[in-house]
Design a protein around this motif. Sequence first.
Motif, PDB file in Angstrom:
ATOM      1  N   GLY A  60      -7.645   3.574  -4.952  1.00 16.08           N
ATOM      2  CA  GLY A  60      -6.972   4.860  -4.790  1.00 16.08           C
ATOM      3  C   GLY A  60      -5.470   4.715  -4.899  1.00 16.08           C
ATOM      4  N   ASP A  61      -4.783   5.838  -4.957  1.00 16.01           N
ATOM      5  CA  ASP A  61      -3.324   5.863  -5.059  1.00 16.01           C
ATOM      6  C   ASP A  61      -2.700   6.028  -3.676  1.00 16.01           C
ATOM      7  OD1 ASP A  61      -3.414   5.693  -7.851  1.00 16.01           O
ATOM      8  OD2 ASP A  61      -3.733   7.861  -8.018  1.00 16.01           O
ATOM      9  N   LEU A  62      -1.403   5.821  -3.632  1.00 15.22           N
ATOM     10  CA  LEU A  62      -0.669   6.053  -2.403  1.00 15.22           C
ATOM     11  C   LEU A  62      -0.722   7.531  -2.028  1.00 15.22           C
ATOM     12  CD1 LEU A  62       2.514   3.887  -3.067  1.00 15.22           C
ATOM     13  CD2 LEU A  62       0.722   3.393  -1.403  1.00 15.22           C
ATOM     14  N   SER A 101       5.357  -1.679  -5.204  1.00 13.20           N
ATOM     15  CA  SER A 101       3.906  -1.863  -5.298  1.00 13.20           C
ATOM     16  C   SER A 101       3.251  -1.203  -4.096  1.00 13.20           C
ATOM     17  CB  SER A 101       3.549  -3.350  -5.348  1.00 13.20           C
ATOM     18  OG  SER A 101       3.980  -3.995  -4.158  1.00 13.20           O
ATOM     19  N   ASP A 102       1.953  -0.956  -4.202  1.00 12.71           N
ATOM     20  CA  ASP A 102       1.236  -0.310  -3.103  1.00 12.71           C
ATOM     21  C   ASP A 102       1.307  -1.136  -1.830  1.00 12.71           C
ATOM     22  OD1 ASP A 102       0.665   1.537  -5.006  1.00 12.71           O
ATOM     23  OD2 ASP A 102      -1.523   1.386  -4.860  1.00 12.71           O
ATOM     24  N   TRP A 103       1.062  -2.454  -1.950  1.00 11.98           N
ATOM     25  CA  TRP A 103       1.066  -3.285  -0.734  1.00 11.98           C
ATOM     26  C   TRP A 103       2.433  -3.284  -0.067  1.00 11.98           C
ATOM     27  CZ3 TRP A 103       4.445  -7.165   0.130  1.00 11.98           C
ATOM     28  CH2 TRP A 103       5.053  -7.790  -0.969  1.00 11.98           C
ATOM     29  N   SER A 104       3.490  -3.169  -0.859  1.00 16.24           N
ATOM     30  CA  SER A 104       4.831  -3.144  -0.290  1.00 16.24           C
ATOM     31  C   SER A 104       5.046  -1.913   0.579  1.00 16.24           C
ATOM     32  CB  SER A 104       5.868  -3.188  -1.416  1.00 16.24           C
ATOM     33  OG  SER A 104       7.170  -3.013  -0.898  1.00 16.24           O
ATOM     34  N   PHE A 148      -3.326   5.184  11.289  1.00 14.94           N
ATOM     35  CA  PHE A 148      -3.812   6.135  10.303  1.00 14.94           C
ATOM     36  C   PHE A 148      -2.752   7.169   9.923  1.00 14.94           C
ATOM     37  CE2 PHE A 148      -7.514   4.739  12.850  1.00 14.94           C
ATOM     38  CZ  PHE A 148      -8.150   4.012  11.858  1.00 14.94           C
ATOM     39  N   GLN A 149      -2.003   7.649  10.900  1.00 15.39           N
ATOM     40  CA  GLN A 149      -0.955   8.615  10.590  1.00 15.39           C
ATOM     41  C   GLN A 149       0.304   7.921  10.089  1.00 15.39           C
ATOM     42  OE1 GLN A 149      -0.828  10.554  14.395  1.00 15.39           O
ATOM     43  NE2 GLN A 149      -2.642  11.804  13.981  1.00 15.39           N
ATOM     44  N   ALA A 150       0.564   6.727  10.580  1.00 12.28           N
ATOM     45  CA  ALA A 150       1.774   6.002  10.180  1.00 12.28           C
ATOM     46  C   ALA A 150       1.725   5.533   8.740  1.00 12.28           C
ATOM     47  CB  ALA A 150       1.988   4.807  11.104  1.00 12.28           C
ATOM     48  N   GLN A 151       0.513   5.358   8.185  1.00 13.35           N
ATOM     49  CA  GLN A 151       0.414   4.875   6.803  1.00 13.35           C
ATOM     50  C   GLN A 151       1.039   5.853   5.821  1.00 13.35           C
ATOM     51  OE1 GLN A 151      -3.480   5.213   4.802  1.00 13.35           O
ATOM     52  NE2 GLN A 151      -4.268   6.055   6.719  1.00 13.35           N
ATOM     53  N   ARG A 152       1.067   7.141   6.181  1.00 15.92           N
ATOM     54  CA  ARG A 152       1.724   8.149   5.346  1.00 15.92           C
ATOM     55  C   ARG A 152       3.203   8.195   5.743  1.00 15.92           C
ATOM     56  NH1 ARG A 152      -2.456  12.874   6.852  1.00 15.92           N
ATOM     57  NH2 ARG A 152      -1.574  12.266   8.853  1.00 15.92           N
ATOM     58  N   PHE A 153       3.966   7.267   5.214  1.00 14.63           N
ATOM     59  CA  PHE A 153       5.363   7.150   5.631  1.00 14.63           C
ATOM     60  C   PHE A 153       6.154   8.359   5.133  1.00 14.63           C
ATOM     61  CE2 PHE A 153       9.724   5.658   5.567  1.00 14.63           C
ATOM     62  CZ  PHE A 153       9.819   5.048   6.808  1.00 14.63           C
ATOM     63  N   ASN A 154       6.508   9.233   6.053  1.00 19.33           N
ATOM     64  CA  ASN A 154       7.200  10.473   5.725  1.00 19.33           C
ATOM     65  C   ASN A 154       8.196  10.803   6.827  1.00 19.33           C
ATOM     66  OD1 ASN A 154       5.544  11.301   7.841  1.00 19.33           O
ATOM     67  ND2 ASN A 154       4.079  12.348   6.514  1.00 19.33           N
TER      68      ASN A 154
END
Length: 385
Positions: A60-62, A101-104, A148-154
């Motif tokens: 999947g994508d970011l 990159s995604d992992w970054s 889970f919420q932190a992965q969406r860095f906003n």
Amino acid sequence: MPFDFALSAMAARSDTAPARWRKPFLIWLDGADAGWTIPVILLGFVGIWMVYLQVAYLSGDLHPDVLETWSLGRTFAWGSSKHPPLMGWVARAWTSVFPLSDWSFHLMAMTNSAAALWAVDLISCRFVRGDKRIVVLLLLMLLPTYQFQAQRFNANAVLLAVWPLATYCFLRSFETRRWPWAAAAGASAALAMLGKYYSVFLLGSFAFSALCHPQRRLYFTSLAPWVSIAVGLIVLLPHLHWLATTGAMPFSYAIAAHAGRTFDSSLSEALFFILGLAANMAIPAATWVMIAGYRLRRFLHDARSMSSGLRLLFLIAIGTIVFPVLTGIVLGTDVTPLWAVQGLFLFVILVVGGARYPIERFYSVNLTVMVIGIAVIATVIAAPI
């Protein structure tokens, strides 16, 4: 009640003669005040949730929020059409060191969470020692906020680390009334505003807590609050100039997206705001009930005898919940629980730090195993799904 006493007896037996499998955890807990236990748990936290994200996003994508953050960070600016600039600055600084990159970006998100937990520990170690320091972090790790919420860095996620840091600086400024801490409080509060304008409720809670605290006279007759205000305005000045010269676009966006609610609608939004935060806290709260057991009856007594610093945190915590609710109802805007989860650490510190009884090693080890077990199950089972 018989269950509580049976569990307490089991805890006493375990602490007297612990099972062999518990001994590595006991050694780890012994290092809480020696300075190595906290880094170990934070590194482990980042490592295992990095594996989760790598597996979960394999095909999947970011998240779009992360892509938006990256797009804002491609150029250094003092604002954008939707949000203040801090999340873009963080992404710009991160990608100047790490590859695109995604992992970054996953690592950036989890590092931000670890920094948030470290900042929380800065506060909690002023009120608790030993196992309780670890328990505060473990209870927070039971929240969905830091993974889970932190992965969406906003704009919401960037506040996870900034809010506890600003709270710590304000606490030190209020206690010492020295100008370096006052300057740090002002700068970190301004940084929170540069993360998201929702942080105005944190700043309002600082003012509210200082005004209501028994030591308010000592604080307001010192230079500390005025140094904080001056430094905060200096830090915010370039962004305020940007707002004035660009038509305050983020405010226009916020009004268009979130204002115009009827009284009934805003009232129901406020209710769901409170219920949503309560739901977020459900697992840590239930876990603490199991740990405290029959000692919960001492809650009010312990609350009345809380220290000066904890009383300040209590007032801040109340402000971060009440002010958004009142503002939403009065101005007819919506309020979302996700906007306030970065302040839930205050309640965990208050509950654990305010308890006047020790926590048996039996519970500390069980909680550690529970947190590790959830992370492993999420990585092995949930991530592939």
